[in-house]
Design a protein around this motif. Structure first.
Motif, PDB file in Angstrom:
ATOM      1  N   PRO A   1     -10.165  -1.477  14.784  1.00  0.00           N
ATOM      2  CA  PRO A   1      -9.499  -0.910  13.602  1.00  0.00           C
ATOM      3  C   PRO A   1      -8.025  -0.649  13.884  1.00  0.00           C
ATOM      4  O   PRO A   1      -7.666  -0.082  14.916  1.00  0.00           O
ATOM      5  N   ALA A   2      -7.163  -1.063  12.961  1.00  0.00           N
ATOM      6  CA  ALA A   2      -5.717  -0.906  13.130  1.00  0.00           C
ATOM      7  C   ALA A   2      -5.125   0.062  12.115  1.00  0.00           C
ATOM      8  O   ALA A   2      -4.455   1.029  12.479  1.00  0.00           O
ATOM      9  N   VAL A   3      -5.381  -0.181  10.838  1.00  0.00           N
ATOM     10  CA  VAL A   3      -4.752   0.603   9.769  1.00  0.00           C
ATOM     11  C   VAL A   3      -5.752   0.836   8.632  1.00  0.00           C
ATOM     12  O   VAL A   3      -6.532  -0.065   8.290  1.00  0.00           O
ATOM     13  N   LEU A   4      -5.723   2.034   8.083  1.00  0.00           N
ATOM     14  CA  LEU A   4      -6.468   2.348   6.869  1.00  0.00           C
ATOM     15  C   LEU A   4      -5.441   2.531   5.756  1.00  0.00           C
ATOM     16  O   LEU A   4      -4.579   3.414   5.833  1.00  0.00           O
ATOM     17  N   ALA A   5      -5.489   1.659   4.754  1.00  0.00           N
ATOM     18  CA  ALA A   5      -4.477   1.650   3.692  1.00  0.00           C
ATOM     19  C   ALA A   5      -5.069   2.136   2.369  1.00  0.00           C
ATOM     20  O   ALA A   5      -6.236   1.860   2.059  1.00  0.00           O
ATOM     21  N   PHE A   6      -4.246   2.863   1.616  1.00  0.00           N
ATOM     22  CA  PHE A   6      -4.650   3.402   0.319  1.00  0.00           C
ATOM     23  C   PHE A   6      -3.633   2.958  -0.738  1.00  0.00           C
ATOM     24  O   PHE A   6      -2.431   2.930  -0.474  1.00  0.00           O
ATOM     25  N   GLN A   7      -4.108   2.679  -1.929  1.00  0.00           N
ATOM     26  CA  GLN A   7      -3.198   2.464  -3.056  1.00  0.00           C
ATOM     27  C   GLN A   7      -3.871   2.939  -4.330  1.00  0.00           C
ATOM     28  O   GLN A   7      -5.028   2.606  -4.598  1.00  0.00           O
ATOM     29  N   ALA A   8      -3.141   3.722  -5.126  1.00  0.00           N
ATOM     30  CA  ALA A   8      -3.650   4.228  -6.395  1.00  0.00           C
ATOM     31  C   ALA A   8      -2.671   3.865  -7.493  1.00  0.00           C
ATOM     32  O   ALA A   8      -1.453   4.022  -7.328  1.00  0.00           O
TER      33      ALA A   8
ATOM     34  N   ILE B   1       0.360  -4.245   2.801  1.00  0.00           N
ATOM     35  CA  ILE B   1      -0.030  -3.549   4.017  1.00  0.00           C
ATOM     36  C   ILE B   1       1.219  -3.365   4.871  1.00  0.00           C
ATOM     37  O   ILE B   1       1.913  -4.329   5.194  1.00  0.00           O
ATOM     38  N   ASP B   2       1.508  -2.123   5.219  1.00  0.00           N
ATOM     39  CA  ASP B   2       2.724  -1.785   5.964  1.00  0.00           C
ATOM     40  C   ASP B   2       2.745  -2.495   7.330  1.00  0.00           C
ATOM     41  O   ASP B   2       1.938  -2.193   8.214  1.00  0.00           O
ATOM     42  N   GLN B   3       3.679  -3.435   7.486  1.00  0.00           N
ATOM     43  CA  GLN B   3       3.751  -4.205   8.723  1.00  0.00           C
ATOM     44  C   GLN B   3       4.156  -3.337   9.914  1.00  0.00           C
ATOM     45  O   GLN B   3       3.702  -3.557  11.047  1.00  0.00           O
ATOM     46  N   ASP B   4       5.006  -2.346   9.667  1.00  0.00           N
ATOM     47  CA  ASP B   4       5.403  -1.442  10.754  1.00  0.00           C
ATOM     48  C   ASP B   4       4.208  -0.651  11.266  1.00  0.00           C
ATOM     49  O   ASP B   4       4.077  -0.399  12.473  1.00  0.00           O
ATOM     50  N   LYS B   5       3.333  -0.264  10.339  1.00  0.00           N
ATOM     51  CA  LYS B   5       2.132   0.484  10.745  1.00  0.00           C
ATOM     52  C   LYS B   5       1.195  -0.421  11.548  1.00  0.00           C
ATOM     53  O   LYS B   5       0.556   0.017  12.505  1.00  0.00           O
ATOM     54  N   LEU B   6       1.108  -1.678  11.157  1.00  0.00           N
ATOM     55  CA  LEU B   6       0.265  -2.605  11.910  1.00  0.00           C
ATOM     56  C   LEU B   6       0.775  -2.755  13.345  1.00  0.00           C
ATOM     57  O   LEU B   6      -0.001  -2.733  14.305  1.00  0.00           O
ATOM     58  N   LYS B   7       2.092  -2.896  13.511  1.00  0.00           N
ATOM     59  CA  LYS B   7       2.669  -3.021  14.850  1.00  0.00           C
ATOM     60  C   LYS B   7       2.475  -1.742  15.645  1.00  0.00           C
ATOM     61  O   LYS B   7       2.224  -1.771  16.858  1.00  0.00           O
ATOM     62  N   ALA B   8       2.600  -0.596  14.950  1.00  0.00           N
ATOM     63  CA  ALA B   8       2.455   0.700  15.623  1.00  0.00           C
ATOM     64  C   ALA B   8       1.041   0.931  16.134  1.00  0.00           C
ATOM     65  O   ALA B   8       0.815   1.770  17.013  1.00  0.00           O
ATOM     66  N   SER B   9       0.076   0.194  15.597  1.00  0.00           N
ATOM     67  CA  SER B   9      -1.310   0.366  16.034  1.00  0.00           C
ATOM     68  C   SER B   9      -1.515  -0.119  17.463  1.00  0.00           C
ATOM     69  O   SER B   9      -2.501   0.231  18.114  1.00  0.00           O
ATOM     70  N   GLY B  10      -0.582  -0.972  17.960  1.00  0.00           N
ATOM     71  CA  GLY B  10      -0.732  -1.528  19.301  1.00  0.00           C
ATOM     72  C   GLY B  10      -1.623  -2.745  19.337  1.00  0.00           C
ATOM     73  O   GLY B  10      -1.835  -3.329  20.409  1.00  0.00           O
ATOM     74  N   LEU B  11      -2.159  -3.133  18.186  1.00  0.00           N
ATOM     75  CA  LEU B  11      -3.009  -4.319  18.114  1.00  0.00           C
ATOM     76  C   LEU B  11      -2.194  -5.499  17.592  1.00  0.00           C
ATOM     77  O   LEU B  11      -1.193  -5.335  16.900  1.00  0.00           O
TER      78      LEU B  11
ATOM     79  N   GLU C   1      -3.768  11.268 -14.498  1.00  0.00           N
ATOM     80  CA  GLU C   1      -3.229  10.655 -15.700  1.00  0.00           C
ATOM     81  C   GLU C   1      -1.874  10.013 -15.446  1.00  0.00           C
ATOM     82  O   GLU C   1      -1.249   9.479 -16.357  1.00  0.00           O
ATOM     83  N   SER C   2      -1.394  10.060 -14.208  1.00  0.00           N
ATOM     84  CA  SER C   2      -0.084   9.524 -13.884  1.00  0.00           C
ATOM     85  C   SER C   2      -0.108   8.000 -13.849  1.00  0.00           C
ATOM     86  O   SER C   2      -1.080   7.392 -13.431  1.00  0.00           O
ATOM     87  N   ARG C   3       0.986   7.398 -14.310  1.00  0.00           N
ATOM     88  CA  ARG C   3       1.110   5.934 -14.249  1.00  0.00           C
ATOM     89  C   ARG C   3       1.811   5.486 -12.968  1.00  0.00           C
ATOM     90  O   ARG C   3       1.983   4.297 -12.731  1.00  0.00           O
ATOM     91  N   GLU C   4       2.204   6.409 -12.132  1.00  0.00           N
ATOM     92  CA  GLU C   4       2.927   6.080 -10.907  1.00  0.00           C
ATOM     93  C   GLU C   4       1.984   5.463  -9.871  1.00  0.00           C
ATOM     94  O   GLU C   4       0.861   5.914  -9.679  1.00  0.00           O
ATOM     95  N   THR C   5       2.474   4.408  -9.214  1.00  0.00           N
ATOM     96  CA  THR C   5       1.708   3.791  -8.134  1.00  0.00           C
ATOM     97  C   THR C   5       2.013   4.507  -6.829  1.00  0.00           C
ATOM     98  O   THR C   5       3.171   4.738  -6.488  1.00  0.00           O
ATOM     99  N   VAL C   6       0.963   4.897  -6.119  1.00  0.00           N
ATOM    100  CA  VAL C   6       1.099   5.612  -4.844  1.00  0.00           C
ATOM    101  C   VAL C   6       0.451   4.780  -3.744  1.00  0.00           C
ATOM    102  O   VAL C   6      -0.694   4.363  -3.868  1.00  0.00           O
ATOM    103  N   THR C   7       1.198   4.545  -2.663  1.00  0.00           N
ATOM    104  CA  THR C   7       0.693   3.764  -1.530  1.00  0.00           C
ATOM    105  C   THR C   7       0.835   4.571  -0.250  1.00  0.00           C
ATOM    106  O   THR C   7       1.834   5.264  -0.055  1.00  0.00           O
ATOM    107  N   PHE C   8      -0.189   4.486   0.594  1.00  0.00           N
ATOM    108  CA  PHE C   8      -0.184   5.240   1.851  1.00  0.00           C
ATOM    109  C   PHE C   8      -0.957   4.447   2.888  1.00  0.00           C
ATOM    110  O   PHE C   8      -1.947   3.787   2.564  1.00  0.00           O
ATOM    111  N   ALA C   9      -0.503   4.483   4.138  1.00  0.00           N
ATOM    112  CA  ALA C   9      -1.209   3.797   5.227  1.00  0.00           C
ATOM    113  C   ALA C   9      -1.287   4.699   6.438  1.00  0.00           C
ATOM    114  O   ALA C   9      -0.337   5.424   6.746  1.00  0.00           O
TER     115      ALA C   9
END
Length: 384
Positions: free
Chosen positions: A324-331, A345-355, A24-32
């Motif tokens: 596959p580089a990153v699996l991203a979630f947003q609620a 999409i978290d650009q740092d996470k994309l770079k960290a993937s090595g791809l 029931e929360s109105r808060e946006t949550v993002t995770f990658a």
């Protein structure tokens, strides 16, 4: 070091926890989550598959006094007789016992079910300690191996009350005949086509003689399902004309009952159950687009609520192959109507993937967090 399957499982659990605690929360949550390039990750809506060598039926005390017959295909089958509670004057009456002085008959001979070779519930103290509630109500027996397979009859004496009801469950564990049921998806929206297949798996010659399939709602309502039988397979694909009722997270049950003739010409029974998430189409994906910042989705939201988007992003390795580089979630909370959801999409996470770029979104999944339902999956090539 945590492997990729565990990492994705942790991420999924984390998002699921948010869904449960903040539906029931109105808060946006993002995770990658950064993925290993060789990981086999998919956001496809996968079906469920179950196999069974068991069957069960509801019997009355009157049935038991006459003798309830059943056929096993293998030796040493396990039998369980469990009392069903009754309702008297609107009040639930708990039943804790089964009839006394029962006998098991086979090939013209009768055996006391309390004998040491049959009374599995007395022989296994570990089972009683591990499952006190079940073994306090159920009477569990095992057919002695030397009796083999074939037709048996379980009979009670006059101590059985005609109106009492029981579930007779038989696990034909040493048979090589099983009934395998597979659904095309683990979730289905009311009104959509529900597809599943049921097939015999057996080393011996066996043929399917009859099938009954039904969908059981959380409140016990039963919806028969039609299909076509062809040799050892039963297939069904028809619109699901039901009302998606119940609390969020409650699962329905696909129940398939098959009559199977074994190599000896005997008609054995198998019942297989598969959990199904029946839900409403509370939102749908109208459009998908991507740019260097991330993903943009056009959504048609039928009911206000908390929704989740998952996106699988690919990059290129040294050979130019997409991995596959990153699996991203947003609620986030969305009101009813046409909505646009922007997912960075978290650009740092994309770079960290090595791809390397160019990065491409290849899978998108829409979920209703508050009602715990997978609404839609998309496959495409959306360049970032």
């Amino acid at each position: 070091m945590m492997n990729i399957k565990n990492m994705v499982a942790v991420a999924s659990l984390l998002v699921a926890s948010v869904a449960n605690a903040q539906s029931e929360s109105r808060e946006t949550v993002t995770f990658a989550q950064v993925l290993e390039p060789e990981s086999a990750i998919s956001l496809y809506e996968q079906g469920q598959k179950q196999s069974s060598k068991a069957f069960f039926r509801t019997v009355s005390g009157a049935d038991l006094k006459k003798g309830v017959s059943f056929i096993t295909d293998g030796d040493s089958a396990v039998i369980q007789l469990s009392p069903l509670d009754s309702v008297v004057d609107g009040k639930r009456q708990q039943k804790l016992s089964v009839p006394r002085n029962m006998t098991l008959s086979h090939a013209g001979k009768s055996f006391d079910v309390e004998s040491d070779e049959i009374a599995l519930h007395r022989r296994s103290q570990a089972l009683k300690e591990a499952y006190p509630e079940m073994y306090g109500r159920a009477h569990v027996m095992q057919i002695p191996a030397n009796l083999g397979a074939g037709e048996f009859s379980l009979k009670a004496d006059a101590s059985a009350h005609d109106s009492d009801r029981f579930v007779l469950y038989v696990l034909d564990r040493n048979s090589d005949i099983s009934l395998e049921v597979a659904t095309a998806a683990s979730g289905i929206a009311a009104g959509e086509a529900f597809q599943f297949d049921a097939a015999i798996a057996a080393e011996q010659r066996a043929s399917m003689q009859g099938v009954r399939a039904e969908l059981v709602a959380p409140d016990g309502s039963i919806y028969p399902l039609k299909g076509q039988r062809n040799k050892g397979r039963f297939s069904s694909q028809s619109a699901l004309n039901v009302k998606a009722a119940g609390r969020p997270g409650e699962l329905w049950t696909l129940r398939v009952n098959a009559k199977i003739r074994n190599a000896a010409g005997e008609l054995v029974e198998r019942i297989t159950r598969v959990a199904v998430n029946v839900h409403e189409t509370t939102a749908s994906i109208a459009a998908v687009d991507a740019d260097v910042a991330g993903l943009s989705l056009g959504l048609n939201v039928a009911r206000e609520g908390r929704y989740e988007i998952r996106a699988l992003v690919f990059g290129r390795d040294y050979d130019g192959e997409q991995k596959p580089a990153v699996l991203a979630f947003q609620a986030q909370w969305l009101k009813a109507g046409d909505q646009t959801l922007k997912m960075a999409i978290d650009q740092d996470k994309l770079k960290a993937s090595g791809l390397s770029a160019p990065y491409t979104v290849k899978r998108v999944k829409l979920m209703d967090q508050g009602r715990m339902a997978v609404l839609e999956s998309r496959v495409g090539e959306w360049a970032m």
